[in-house]
Design an enzyme around this catalytic site. Structure first.
Site, PDB file in Angstrom:
ATOM      1  N   GLY A  91       1.119  -1.346  -0.002  1.00  0.00           N
ATOM      2  CA  GLY A  91       0.075   0.110   0.062  1.00  0.00           C
ATOM      3  C   GLY A  91       0.813   0.657   0.141  1.00  0.00           C
ATOM      4  O   GLY A  91       0.602   2.552  -0.125  1.00  0.00           O
ATOM      5  N   ASP A 312      -0.603  -0.330  13.290  1.00  0.00           N
ATOM      6  CA  ASP A 312       0.219  -1.696  12.692  1.00  0.00           C
ATOM      7  C   ASP A 312       0.401  -2.566  13.779  1.00  0.00           C
ATOM      8  O   ASP A 312       0.356  -3.936  13.898  1.00  0.00           O
ATOM      9  CB  ASP A 312       1.516  -0.823  11.944  1.00  0.00           C
ATOM     10  CG  ASP A 312       1.216  -0.885  10.428  1.00  0.00           C
ATOM     11  OD1 ASP A 312       0.483  -0.580   9.520  1.00  0.00           O
ATOM     12  OD2 ASP A 312       2.028   0.390  10.002  1.00  0.00           O
ATOM     13  N   ARG A 343      -8.319  -6.346   9.320  1.00  0.00           N
ATOM     14  CA  ARG A 343      -7.619  -6.682  11.247  1.00  0.00           C
ATOM     15  C   ARG A 343      -8.500  -7.138  12.031  1.00  0.00           C
ATOM     16  O   ARG A 343      -8.385  -7.451  12.953  1.00  0.00           O
ATOM     17  CB  ARG A 343      -6.527  -6.116  10.606  1.00  0.00           C
ATOM     18  CG  ARG A 343      -5.528  -6.330   9.601  1.00  0.00           C
ATOM     19  CD  ARG A 343      -3.740  -5.385  10.078  1.00  0.00           C
ATOM     20  NE  ARG A 343      -2.745  -6.122   9.135  1.00  0.00           N
ATOM     21  CZ  ARG A 343      -1.874  -5.010   8.483  1.00  0.00           C
ATOM     22  NH1 ARG A 343      -1.737  -4.039   9.585  1.00  0.00           N
ATOM     23  NH2 ARG A 343      -0.984  -5.784   8.653  1.00  0.00           N
ATOM     24  N   ARG A 385       1.303  -9.420   9.116  1.00  0.00           N
ATOM     25  CA  ARG A 385       0.788  -8.664  10.923  1.00  0.00           C
ATOM     26  C   ARG A 385       0.457 -10.239  11.350  1.00  0.00           C
ATOM     27  O   ARG A 385       0.314 -10.127  13.199  1.00  0.00           O
ATOM     28  CB  ARG A 385       0.772  -7.019  10.627  1.00  0.00           C
ATOM     29  CG  ARG A 385       1.039  -6.251  10.073  1.00  0.00           C
ATOM     30  CD  ARG A 385       2.297  -5.124  10.568  1.00  0.00           C
ATOM     31  NE  ARG A 385       2.498  -4.151   9.998  1.00  0.00           N
ATOM     32  CZ  ARG A 385       3.488  -3.812   9.856  1.00  0.00           C
ATOM     33  NH1 ARG A 385       4.855  -4.886  10.838  1.00  0.00           N
ATOM     34  NH2 ARG A 385       4.388  -3.568   9.057  1.00  0.00           N
TER      35      ARG A 385
HETATM   36  C1  S3P Z   1       2.224   3.356   6.606  1.00  0.00           C
HETATM   37  C2  S3P Z   1       1.541   4.165   6.754  1.00  0.00           C
HETATM   38  C3  S3P Z   1       0.658   3.682   7.420  1.00  0.00           C
HETATM   39  C4  S3P Z   1       0.639   2.122   7.795  1.00  0.00           C
HETATM   40  C5  S3P Z   1       1.801   1.576   6.620  1.00  0.00           C
HETATM   41  C6  S3P Z   1       3.149   2.272   6.095  1.00  0.00           C
HETATM   42  C7  S3P Z   1       3.759   4.924   5.707  1.00  0.00           C
HETATM   43  O1  S3P Z   1      -0.109   3.347   6.416  1.00  0.00           O
HETATM   44  O2  S3P Z   1       0.026   1.126   7.945  1.00  0.00           O
HETATM   45  O3  S3P Z   1       2.310  -0.240   7.011  1.00  0.00           O
HETATM   46  O4  S3P Z   1       4.454   4.129   5.677  1.00  0.00           O
HETATM   47  O5  S3P Z   1       3.094   5.457   5.338  1.00  0.00           O
HETATM   48  P1  S3P Z   1      -1.635   4.502   6.367  1.00  0.00           P
HETATM   49  O6  S3P Z   1      -1.237   5.437   5.987  1.00  0.00           O
HETATM   50  O7  S3P Z   1      -3.011   4.082   5.769  1.00  0.00           O
HETATM   51  O8  S3P Z   1      -2.960   4.751   8.202  1.00  0.00           O
END
Ligand code: S3P
Length: 425
Positions: A91, A312, A343, A385
């Protein structure tokens, strides 16, 4: 993978480099002038996806044991990839890359695995569109694959409805190419690694409360990026050390950036014995060694502004809560539903399978802790996770726990089971 109850964990562990910082090192290293040396880079599948995407856009990157070298070409040095870019399960890659790609003088399609194709991309399409970007969700449902037609952007002010570092970073990265300053205001402060790294490489940001502003065309200069150990990976050893009786674990070189370390505050509230040793700061990111000893934990409430700082870690905190005395309430954490898996649903399913008393709510969980859980078959839904959280639950539970698709830990911690094994007596 089968995991049995442990009699105690002892020793030292050095968790791999921070995932968020490793991604950003490749991205900003590619856009800086000169050669960026990244040490302790996380060799997890997600960060390797980011590396692959930038190589396909003409950036030379060497990946040797101990260091990654990114031969940056400046803000305007990327070239059109020959094919669709595949972000795998990541993501962070797809959302941050969207901000970098929207203003490029070429078009690209971004895709990823089954999980990524279900995750919401509207949260980046919306602000980027306000900046003038042309982004299309090819299935028409706001999800990937995304087709990005590069076009000049205008600076905006954006109020993000969710506290998300991925959304914030996407907008700031796009803002580097806009015609005037771009600012983002979040409802609560999310992780600030992009801001710290941009400043480390020479960009000027204005940060006031939860608002950050970036000026266009910063001159980014390559500098060494030492990546601290990932607190999100350390979290599993923290929980293991606390939950398994007769344990004492020293976790070395953990990043304790306050926008990431909410778990440590919650641990303190739960009665955990954790000591900070050797606190220091490396290229803008604070780190420490953490000494963790078995503790009797009590339930707590996890809510509000602390949520983005431990988002996380909520699966492993839910496991800790299941072994704690009394009730733990997690609320304001609806974001859990749109991570690598849902989750909330998955934690409720798997904790219940182990005999825990847990109820899912629309934005969290209520967990009534008890002295022990029993081994069960754990469905991970290929979420790294979830797999790591239940590997730790297994060490403190009666009997044997079977973890399905256990190898999904390679996303963020390829040597996880080996490190755990080494600490077991
Ligand atoms: C992340 C931001 C978080 C986190 C992801 C990594 C990042 O997500 O959950 O594992 O590296 O910017 P969100 O921005 O969707 O909260």
């Amino acid at each position: 993978m089968d995991i049995r109850r442990s009699n105690g964990l002892q020793g030292e562990v050095k968790v791999p480099g921070d995932k968020s910082i490793s991604h950003r090192g490749i991205m900003l290293g590619a856009l800086a002038k000169g050669t960026t040396k990244i040490t302790n880079f996380l060799q997890g599948a997600d960060c390797l996806s980011t590396m692959d995407c930038f190589r396909r856009m003409g950036i030379q990157i060497t990946n040797t044991p101990g260091e990654v070298l990114v031969y940056g070409k400046g803000l305007h040095g990327l070239t059109a990839p020959a094919d669709t870019l595949d972000v795998g399960n990541s993501g962070t890659t797809i959302r941050l890359l969207s901000g970098i790609l929207a203003p490029q003088p070429f078009s690209v399609t971004l895709t990823g695995d089954v999980s990524i194709q279900k995750r919401p991309m509207e949260r980046v399409i919306e602000p980027l569109s306000q900046m003038g970007a042309q982004i299309e969700s090819l299935p028409g449902n706001g999800c990937a694959p995304l087709k990005i037609h590069g076009t000049p952007l205008k600076g905006i002010h954006y109020n993000t409805p969710v506290a998300s570092a991925q959304v914030k970073s996407c907008i700031l990265f796009a803002g580097m190419y806009a015609d005037r300053p771009t600012s983002v205001t979040e409802p609560a402060l999310s992780r600030d690694h992009s801001e710290r790294m941009l400043e480390h490489l020479g960009a000027t940001l204005t940060i006031q409360g939860n608002t950050v502003t970036i000026r266009p065309e910063p001159s980014l200069e390559a500098r060494e990026i030492p990546v601290p150990g990932d607190i999100s990976s350390a979290a599993y050893f923290i929980a293991a050390g606390l939950l398994v009786p007769h344990s004492e674990i020293l976790i070395q070189n953990v990043g304790i950036n306050p926008t990431r370390s909410g778990m440590l505050e919650v641990c303190r509230a739960m009665g955990a014995d954790i000591r900070y040793l050797n606190e220091r700061k490396d290229s803008g990111e604070p780190t420490a060694d953490l000494l963790v000893r078995s503790s009797t934990l009590k339930g707590t409430i996890i809510e509000g502004g602390i949520i983005p700082t431990l988002i996380d870690e909520l699966p492993i905190l839910a496991v800790m809560a299941a072994f704690a005395q009394g009730e733990t309430i997690i609320r304001d954490a609806g974001e859990l539903k749109v991570k690598e898996s849902d989750r909330i649903a998955v934690m409720v399913e798997d904790l219940s399978a182990m005999g825990a008393d847990v109820t899912g709510t629309p934005d969290g969980m209520i967990i009534r802790g008890g002295p022990t859980l029993s081994g069960a078959d754990i469905h991970t839904y290929k979420d790294h996770r979830i797999a790591m959280s239940f590997a730790i639950a297994a060490l403190a539970a009666e009997g044997t726990t079977h973890i399905e698709d256990a190898d999904c830990v390679k996303i963020s911690y390829p040597g996880f089971y080996e490190d755990l094994e080494r600490l077991s007596r």
